[in-house]
Design a protein around this motif. Sequence first.
Motif, mmCIF file in Angstrom:
data_model
loop_
_atom_site.group_PDB
_atom_site.id
_atom_site.type_symbol
_atom_site.label_atom_id
_atom_site.label_comp_id
_atom_site.label_asym_id
_atom_site.label_seq_id
_atom_site.Cartn_x
_atom_site.Cartn_y
_atom_site.Cartn_z
ATOM 1 N N GLY A 22 7.209 -21.066 35.578
ATOM 2 C CA GLY A 22 7.607 -19.979 36.449
ATOM 3 C C GLY A 22 7.639 -18.627 35.760
ATOM 4 N N ASP A 23 7.414 -17.574 36.532
ATOM 5 C CA ASP A 23 7.463 -16.195 36.064
ATOM 6 C C ASP A 23 8.578 -15.497 36.821
ATOM 7 O OD1 ASP A 23 7.043 -13.320 36.052
ATOM 8 O OD2 ASP A 23 5.062 -13.701 35.216
ATOM 9 N N ALA A 26 7.645 -12.295 38.752
ATOM 10 C CA ALA A 26 6.892 -12.625 39.958
ATOM 11 C C ALA A 26 7.826 -13.208 41.015
ATOM 12 C CB ALA A 26 5.777 -13.614 39.636
ATOM 13 N N GLY A 27 8.787 -14.005 40.557
ATOM 14 C CA GLY A 27 9.759 -14.605 41.467
ATOM 15 C C GLY A 27 10.619 -13.562 42.147
ATOM 16 N N GLN A 92 3.338 -22.808 42.498
ATOM 17 C CA GLN A 92 3.577 -21.641 41.645
ATOM 18 C C GLN A 92 4.632 -20.723 42.246
ATOM 19 O OE1 GLN A 92 2.037 -21.139 38.475
ATOM 20 N NE2 GLN A 92 3.858 -19.824 38.415
ATOM 21 N N ASP A 93 4.601 -20.542 43.567
ATOM 22 C CA ASP A 93 5.633 -19.738 44.238
ATOM 23 C C ASP A 93 7.012 -20.316 43.954
ATOM 24 O OD1 ASP A 93 3.785 -18.032 45.447
ATOM 25 O OD2 ASP A 93 3.655 -19.263 47.266
ATOM 26 N N ASP A 96 8.066 -19.725 40.382
ATOM 27 C CA ASP A 96 8.426 -18.326 40.140
ATOM 28 C C ASP A 96 9.805 -18.003 40.714
ATOM 29 O OD1 ASP A 96 5.967 -17.966 38.914
ATOM 30 O OD2 ASP A 96 5.045 -17.020 40.661
ATOM 31 N N TYR A 100 13.210 -16.959 38.610
ATOM 32 C CA TYR A 100 13.963 -15.728 38.875
ATOM 33 C C TYR A 100 15.442 -16.016 39.101
ATOM 34 C CZ TYR A 100 16.010 -11.808 41.294
ATOM 35 O OH TYR A 100 16.888 -10.800 41.670
#
Length: 205
Positions: A22-23, A26-27, A92-93, A96, A100
């Motif tokens: 995860g990023d 981006a999250g 991926q969503d 992310d 976060y």
Amino acid sequence: MKKIIITLALMLGVVGVAQAQGDAQAGKAKSATCAACHGPDGNSPLDMYPKLAGQHASYLATQLADYKAAATGGEGRANAIMGGMAMSLSEQDAADLAAYFASQTITPMATPEEVIEQGAALYQGGDIERGITSCIACHGPRGAGLEAAQFPSLAGQYPKYIAEQLHLFRSGERNNDPNGMMRSVAAKLTDQDIEVLSKYVSGLR
């Protein structure tokens, strides 16, 4: 103790499969639709919705995957609202968003004085006569859980939400607990046990 729990988790098969990395940034950009219920930083303004801030990323990602699975007719975690929200999320969503909210700090709760003694006894020692295992074994002395085994953090969570989940596990309506671990525990809890535990664990830190 952690090594023992991780080993047990591996033996029981409760450690999740590999997930997308995860990023958090981006999250954050993807979290706008989550804010209405869970707050912009994962600290929900209403106790009917769980706080997501500070929760283990792998646990959050797994719950989103389970909501999506149930919403598409598979086995998972059934919830009309979250099922609809998770339907459009890619792996991926989910990763992310999980990254976060995991990076945020949960707002602490206070344990009511009147439940400390009974709550501590049940949380730390369980109840041998009734076959109730201690909560501390999986969720830790401070209620922080264990990410490697996907045991969620409970500290700082709303008591109302914790109690609701325990009731759902007890009735079997929520059944996405690995190997039925939480259903087995919750089945032996009384309404009073659930109320006391929920108020006690939320104030751990």
